[in-house]
Design a protein around this motif. Structure first.
Motif, PDB file in Angstrom:
ATOM      1  N   LEU A  75      -1.677  14.506   8.739  1.00 53.19           N
ATOM      2  CA  LEU A  75      -1.421  13.111   8.381  1.00 53.19           C
ATOM      3  C   LEU A  75      -2.435  12.670   7.328  1.00 53.19           C
ATOM      4  O   LEU A  75      -3.615  12.986   7.415  1.00 53.19           O
ATOM      5  N   ARG A  76      -1.973  11.915   6.332  1.00 51.53           N
ATOM      6  CA  ARG A  76      -2.841  11.541   5.222  1.00 51.53           C
ATOM      7  C   ARG A  76      -3.563  10.212   5.440  1.00 51.53           C
ATOM      8  O   ARG A  76      -4.513   9.899   4.726  1.00 51.53           O
ATOM      9  N   SER A  77      -3.111   9.418   6.402  1.00 52.14           N
ATOM     10  CA  SER A  77      -3.637   8.054   6.546  1.00 52.14           C
ATOM     11  C   SER A  77      -4.662   7.906   7.661  1.00 52.14           C
ATOM     12  O   SER A  77      -5.181   6.818   7.876  1.00 52.14           O
ATOM     13  N   GLY A 312      -3.272   4.971   1.435  1.00 51.22           N
ATOM     14  CA  GLY A 312      -2.678   3.679   1.797  1.00 51.22           C
ATOM     15  C   GLY A 312      -2.339   2.853   0.567  1.00 51.22           C
ATOM     16  O   GLY A 312      -1.282   2.208   0.508  1.00 51.22           O
ATOM     17  N   MET A 313      -3.222   2.876  -0.434  1.00 54.18           N
ATOM     18  CA  MET A 313      -2.968   2.132  -1.667  1.00 54.18           C
ATOM     19  C   MET A 313      -1.758   2.696  -2.411  1.00 54.18           C
ATOM     20  O   MET A 313      -0.905   1.952  -2.911  1.00 54.18           O
ATOM     21  N   LEU A 314      -1.666   4.021  -2.477  1.00 58.34           N
ATOM     22  CA  LEU A 314      -0.546   4.652  -3.172  1.00 58.34           C
ATOM     23  C   LEU A 314       0.782   4.365  -2.480  1.00 58.34           C
ATOM     24  O   LEU A 314       1.800   4.110  -3.133  1.00 58.34           O
ATOM     25  N   ARG A 315       0.770   4.376  -1.163  1.00 64.11           N
ATOM     26  CA  ARG A 315       2.016   4.103  -0.430  1.00 64.11           C
ATOM     27  C   ARG A 315       2.515   2.681  -0.680  1.00 64.11           C
ATOM     28  O   ARG A 315       3.722   2.427  -0.653  1.00 64.11           O
ATOM     29  N   LEU A 316       1.594   1.753  -0.893  1.00 65.31           N
ATOM     30  CA  LEU A 316       1.980   0.362  -1.135  1.00 65.31           C
ATOM     31  C   LEU A 316       2.903   0.229  -2.340  1.00 65.31           C
ATOM     32  O   LEU A 316       3.795  -0.624  -2.362  1.00 65.31           O
ATOM     33  N   CYS A 317       2.674   1.059  -3.360  1.00 65.27           N
ATOM     34  CA  CYS A 317       3.471   0.916  -4.586  1.00 65.27           C
ATOM     35  C   CYS A 317       4.717   1.795  -4.588  1.00 65.27           C
ATOM     36  O   CYS A 317       5.449   1.823  -5.582  1.00 65.27           O
TER      37      CYS A 317
END
Length: 498
Positions: A75-77, A312-317
């Motif tokens: 898991l990456r997060s 988390g920042m990358l997933r937001l976009c």
């Protein structure tokens, strides 16, 4: 009965591996504060399990079959993982300190240790296999190669000291006070090297209760191993009559007595976790020795971003295949490296005005390439990522050529200054607006200088609209991650900001 259970658990064998298919585990995970929902979504997508977000921020819980442990570690997060022994959502602590501590001692005998210890044993066998592979790979000259970086390699991640995530990384020995029982010496550590923080702040403490050489079951024919352990206590709340030191000391003593394990503060096999948040108590067993957020970075800078926060920042976009993603202030490259690893069908461009930062980022990319080669040299590919030195306010990119901008902006503390940010932020937002595709472009920006950012955003409101704000904790600083969407209006570089 308790002694029989202790003996059975202490002598865990390889049978745990066969039982992994049927064994289920409740896993607790520490995640970047503010990105609990993101972590829960990743768990649902990759493991098919629903997560529960803890009232204690920065934690989620989910249930998986024990055979899924390798996928859990990928898991990456998530920062740290532990298997839950038991959770008490409304534990009633006695008002009297001695009674409250006695209850914690008695709790050890009542907890269902058997299955969680089987999960720990299975997890341990996976780690041993991974270690063997690493040792094999280290024999190649390429793996042994070390890139010099001005003494930065192996440095500490200065942005990683959040509320709880990394409390077990750097224990500091603290001598027992004169009031402690010196006949049974205690090993006590705390994050700040102090006895106890204020009651309204969380304090972390690790206690190992030293056992005599006669303690523990004698190894018969080498089959039974006396495990070494450490207890880590995390406590938050104002209404507890005891300190974290006292809770960890007494709980650790009961664990040692129950299992006949030996205490060892550094070379331990089992790390027992006692998490107390107001009336919520969770007992667990750690499944990670080092935080997973350190997975990509080998060359650290003064403000290295944690890989889990970058994810988390990358997933937001919401990156899509063929998207061009730019980090114009990449530092050591944590965001683009995480992006290239998780979104390989996008193209990632990293840049910074500091040549030393560009060098660190390039070295981290080289480390990632070596890591990929060591996994499977026959199919190893490059990464869709370039790193460049440039001026953030004059990027060498065509107007409207970039889909996503993701970056960690200067806080004005360790890097830059708040005074400089008043000029830098609006200029950056304007240049980001120029390179982004009108109508569909988006930006995810992290900053602690929220006042300056809000002012700058109000001045470029014709090209950026704020869609979402996520409040996060970065190295003890309260920061914000802003998701911005590009309007259809043309970016005018000559427009006055103030």
């Amino acid at each position: 009965m308790a002694e029989a259970e202790a003996a059975g658990d202490a002598g865990l064998g390889s049978a745990a591996a066969q039982e992994g298919a049927e064994l289920a585990a409740v896993i607790g995970a520490t995640v970047p504060t503010g990105f609990e929902q993101t972590a829960a979504q990743e768990v649902q997508e990759k493991l098919g399990s629903a997560s529960r977000i803890s009232r204690d921020r920065g934690k989620i819980y989910f249930e998986v079959p024990a055979r899924s442990l390798p996928e859990v570690h990928r898991l990456r997060s998530v920062d740290n993982l532990f298997v839950v022994v038991q959770e008490f959502k409304d534990y009633q602590f006695k008002e009297n300190k001695e009674d409250a501590l006695k209850d914690l001692e008695d709790l050890v005998k009542k907890l269902p240790w058997t299955d969680p210890l089987k999960v720990w044993e299975l997890n341990n066998s996976l780690k041993k296999k991974k270690t063997k592979r690493k040792k094999h790979n280290l024999q190649s000259p390429a793996s042994r190669g070390k890139l010099s970086d001005g003494g930065e390699e192996g440095g500490a991640d200065q942005n990683s000291t959040s509320d709880q995530e990394d409390c077990a990384q750097n224990p500091v020995a603290v001598e027992p006070t004169g009031g402690q029982d010196t006949e049974n010496p205690q090993g006590v550590t705390s994050r700040n090297g102090v006895e106890e923080e204020e009651d309204n702040e969380q304090s972390d403490v690790k206690v190992g209760v030293q056992a005599s050489s006669e303690s523990g079951p004698k190894a018969g024919e080498g089959e039974v191993k006396v495990l070494r352990f450490r207890v880590t206590c995390n406590r938050a709340g104002e209404k507890h009559s005891f300190t974290s030191n006292e809770a960890a000391r007494d709980f650790g003593g009961a664990v040692q007595e129950h299992f006949q394990w030996k205490a060892d503060m550094t070379n331990f096999d089992v790390e027992v976790l006692l998490n107390i948040h107001n009336n919520e108590v969770v007992v667990g067993i750690a499944l990670t020795e080092e935080s997973l957020h350190r997975r990509n970075i080998t060359h650290f800078g003064p403000t290295t971003l944690r890989s889990t926060l970058a994810y988390g920042m990358l997933r937001l976009c919401d990156p899509q295949p063929t998207d061009i993603i730019v980090d114009p202030m990449c530092g050591t490259g944590a965001i683009p490296i995480e992006g290239a690893a998780e979104w390989p069908y996008c193209y990632h461009i990293a840049g910074d005005n500091n040549p030393q930062a560009v060098k660190r980022a390039a070295n981290n990319i080289s480390s990632l390439l070596r890591k990929n080669e060591s996994k499977d040299s026959s199919t190893a590919l490059g990464v869709p990522l370039d790193v460049i030195q440039w001026d953030i306010c004059n990027l060498p990119l065509r107007t409207g050529s970039v889909d996503i901008v993701v970056t960690d902006m200067p806080f004005g503390k360790r890097m830059g200054s708040k005074k400089k940010n008043w000029d830098l932020y609006p200029a950056c937002l304007m240049e980001m607006g120029r390179i982004c595709v009108p109508g569909t472009g988006r930006a995810v920006l992290l900053t602690q200088d929220k006042k300056c950012f809000a002012k700058a955003l109000s001045r470029v409101g014709h090209i950026w609209r704020r869609a979402q704000t996520v409040w996060v904790n970065v190295g003890g600083l309260h920061a914000a991650v802003y998701l911005l969407r590009r309007t259809w209006e043309r970016a005018d570089g000559t427009r006055s900001f103030w």
